[in-house]
Scaffold this motif. Structure first.
Motif, PDB file in Angstrom:
ATOM      1  N   TYR A  96       0.841  -1.204   0.000  1.00  0.00           N
ATOM      2  CA  TYR A  96       0.000   0.000   0.000  1.00  0.00           C
ATOM      3  C   TYR A  96       0.871   1.247   0.000  1.00  0.00           C
ATOM      4  CZ  TYR A  96       0.557   0.066   5.172  1.00  0.00           C
ATOM      5  OH  TYR A  96       1.039   0.084   6.452  1.00  0.00           O
ATOM      6  N   GLU A  97       0.259   2.307  -0.508  1.00  0.00           N
ATOM      7  CA  GLU A  97       0.988   3.571  -0.620  1.00  0.00           C
ATOM      8  C   GLU A  97       0.975   4.284   0.723  1.00  0.00           C
ATOM      9  OE1 GLU A  97      -1.239   5.384  -3.763  1.00  0.00           O
ATOM     10  OE2 GLU A  97       0.120   4.560  -5.286  1.00  0.00           O
ATOM     11  N   CYS A  98       2.106   4.824   1.083  1.00  0.00           N
ATOM     12  CA  CYS A  98       2.215   5.513   2.373  1.00  0.00           C
ATOM     13  C   CYS A  98       2.810   6.894   2.151  1.00  0.00           C
ATOM     14  CB  CYS A  98       3.098   4.702   3.314  1.00  0.00           C
ATOM     15  SG  CYS A  98       3.523   5.597   4.827  1.00  0.00           S
ATOM     16  N   GLY A 121       0.882   2.283  11.237  1.00  0.00           N
ATOM     17  CA  GLY A 121      -0.235   1.826  10.410  1.00  0.00           C
ATOM     18  C   GLY A 121      -1.119   2.944   9.870  1.00  0.00           C
ATOM     19  N   THR A 122      -0.641   4.175   9.978  1.00  0.00           N
ATOM     20  CA  THR A 122      -1.443   5.340   9.584  1.00  0.00           C
ATOM     21  C   THR A 122      -2.087   5.192   8.195  1.00  0.00           C
ATOM     22  OG1 THR A 122       0.303   6.552  10.722  1.00  0.00           O
ATOM     23  CG2 THR A 122      -1.363   7.873   9.547  1.00  0.00           C
ATOM     24  N   CYS A 123      -1.329   4.747   7.215  1.00  0.00           N
ATOM     25  CA  CYS A 123      -1.845   4.689   5.840  1.00  0.00           C
ATOM     26  C   CYS A 123      -2.398   3.316   5.463  1.00  0.00           C
ATOM     27  CB  CYS A 123      -0.737   5.066   4.844  1.00  0.00           C
ATOM     28  SG  CYS A 123      -0.272   6.818   4.943  1.00  0.00           S
ATOM     29  N   THR A 127      -9.225   4.641   2.851  1.00  0.00           N
ATOM     30  CA  THR A 127     -10.040   4.412   1.649  1.00  0.00           C
ATOM     31  C   THR A 127      -9.301   5.039   0.469  1.00  0.00           C
ATOM     32  OG1 THR A 127     -11.148   6.511   1.937  1.00  0.00           O
ATOM     33  CG2 THR A 127     -12.201   4.586   2.965  1.00  0.00           C
ATOM     34  N   ASP A 128      -9.686   4.676  -0.743  1.00  0.00           N
ATOM     35  CA  ASP A 128      -9.028   5.248  -1.917  1.00  0.00           C
ATOM     36  C   ASP A 128      -9.102   6.766  -1.892  1.00  0.00           C
ATOM     37  OD1 ASP A 128      -8.455   2.743  -2.714  1.00  0.00           O
ATOM     38  OD2 ASP A 128      -9.973   2.637  -4.316  1.00  0.00           O
ATOM     39  N   ALA A 133      -6.427  11.988  -1.008  1.00  0.00           N
ATOM     40  CA  ALA A 133      -6.381  13.265  -0.286  1.00  0.00           C
ATOM     41  C   ALA A 133      -5.043  13.421   0.438  1.00  0.00           C
ATOM     42  CB  ALA A 133      -7.549  13.347   0.706  1.00  0.00           C
ATOM     43  N   ARG A 134      -4.535  12.334   1.053  1.00  0.00           N
ATOM     44  CA  ARG A 134      -3.225  12.372   1.726  1.00  0.00           C
ATOM     45  C   ARG A 134      -2.140  12.746   0.721  1.00  0.00           C
ATOM     46  NH1 ARG A 134      -0.925  12.154   6.571  1.00  0.00           N
ATOM     47  NH2 ARG A 134       0.450  10.382   6.258  1.00  0.00           N
ATOM     48  N   GLY A 135      -2.240  12.170  -0.461  1.00  0.00           N
ATOM     49  CA  GLY A 135      -1.259  12.444  -1.504  1.00  0.00           C
ATOM     50  C   GLY A 135      -1.250  13.909  -1.887  1.00  0.00           C
ATOM     51  N   GLU A 136      -2.436  14.449  -2.036  1.00  0.00           N
ATOM     52  CA  GLU A 136      -2.521  15.864  -2.427  1.00  0.00           C
ATOM     53  C   GLU A 136      -2.023  16.771  -1.328  1.00  0.00           C
ATOM     54  OE1 GLU A 136      -6.303  17.195  -4.123  1.00  0.00           O
ATOM     55  OE2 GLU A 136      -6.031  15.515  -5.531  1.00  0.00           O
TER      56      GLU A 136
END
Ligand code: GLU
Length: 293
Positions: A96-98, A121-123, A127-128, A133-136
């Motif tokens: 998974y992406e973190c 385990g934050t990421c 949900t997708d 949103a985290r990425g942005e």
């Protein structure tokens, strides 16, 4: 007698000091005394610009008399090897992406019994939409973490016996797209037929993660031997400021004599040490190094 291989895998971050050379000698002794081949690998994923240091490291290893059975492999020479394994893990739904920074991880709330040093385990279960949103929000490319299904894992070490350590959702590909150390080591060891890992005991705590990943990828766990490190007189890790610590400073044959003495050998040549070698009789305590004055 085994048919696999042992190895030494320096990172080209600085010239090797007497402690690193001693670990290399031990890796060679463990391999040769068990009929294994001995290989050399330059772990240059993190230190890609330091080809000059790597070349000096290999020269020093040869100068103390070590021989290896194939030309040294450089990690940066085969990025596809890591890509393929990352793709396989991704296909199996195990990554998974973190987006967490080191600071995010330090400051994250933890469950009361969460082990120290484990990714909180934050990421993991975003949900997708939340992930996007985290990425942005961070504006950073994500690292890829392994979705593990254990908390700890036990390995067997020739010198430490059963060792149980944390296996968290560790990073397998960094945000900059480069394979992370724990993945690269496992992938390379398997690709090179390495079945014996002898290295400093500062890496003992990484071995459960690596053995867990090896198992996931269908590789047998290597035989581990994590050897005691060399310390300075203050009990800290040996470093350049501790005086004459590199081969250039100590010279031959003195460097090999010091290594032999520190390991309790009467012989001061590699062949002589090989004759005397007995893993059960190796010193279990760190070697406190005092430069000759
Ligand atoms: N390249 C790592 C280091 O120099 C060692 C890797 C390993 O032995 O597994 O710390």
């Amino acid at each position: 007698m085994a048919t696999g291989a042992g190895r030494f895998a320096p990172s080209p971050s600085a010239d090797l000091h007497i402690g690193n050379l001693r670990t290399a000698v031990l890796a060679w002794l463990f391999a040769r005394s068990t009929g294994r081949r001995f290989l050399m690998r330059v772990d240059d994923l993190d230190d890609r610009t330091h080809a000059d240091i790597a070349a000096r490291q290999l020269d020093d290893l040869a100068a103390i008399g070590l021989t290896w059975d194939e030309p040294a492999q450089w990690q940066t020479a085969h990025p596809q090897r890591y890509h393929d394994v990352v793709a396989e893990l991704a296909d199996r739904g195990l990554l998974y992406e973190c987006y967490c920074s080191r600071r995010d991880i330090q400051q994250a709330p933890r469950a009361p019994h969460a082990p120290q040093g484990a990714y909180p385990g934050t990421c993991r279960d975003l949900t997708d939409a939340a992930r996007a949103a985290r990425g942005e929000e961070t504006g950073r490319p994500p690292a890829l973490r392994l979705r593990t299904d254990v908390i700890t894992y036990t390995v067997h070490d020739v010198l430490h016996g059963e060792y149980t350590g944390i296996v968290d959702d560790f990073v397998v590909r960094r945000g900059d797209g480069v394979a992370a150390y724990n993945l690269a080591v496992v992938v390379d060891d398997a690709a090179q037929g390495i079945d014996q890992v002898v290295r400093g005991d500062d890496l003992l705590a990484s071995s459960p993660r690596q053995a867990y990943l090896a198992r996931l990828l269908g590789h047998p766990e290597p035989v581990y031997a994590h050897v005691a490190l060399v310390l300075n007189e203050d009990g800290a890790r040996l470093a350049k400021r501790d005086g004459a610590v590199t081969l250039a400073e100590i010279g031959m044959p003195r460097a090999l004599e010091q290594i032999a003495e520190s390991l309790g050998f009467r012989a001061t040549t590699l062949e002589g040490m090989l004759d005397e070698f007995d893993a059960d009789r190796l010193p279990r305590h760190p070697w406190v190094y005092r430069p000759d004055s």
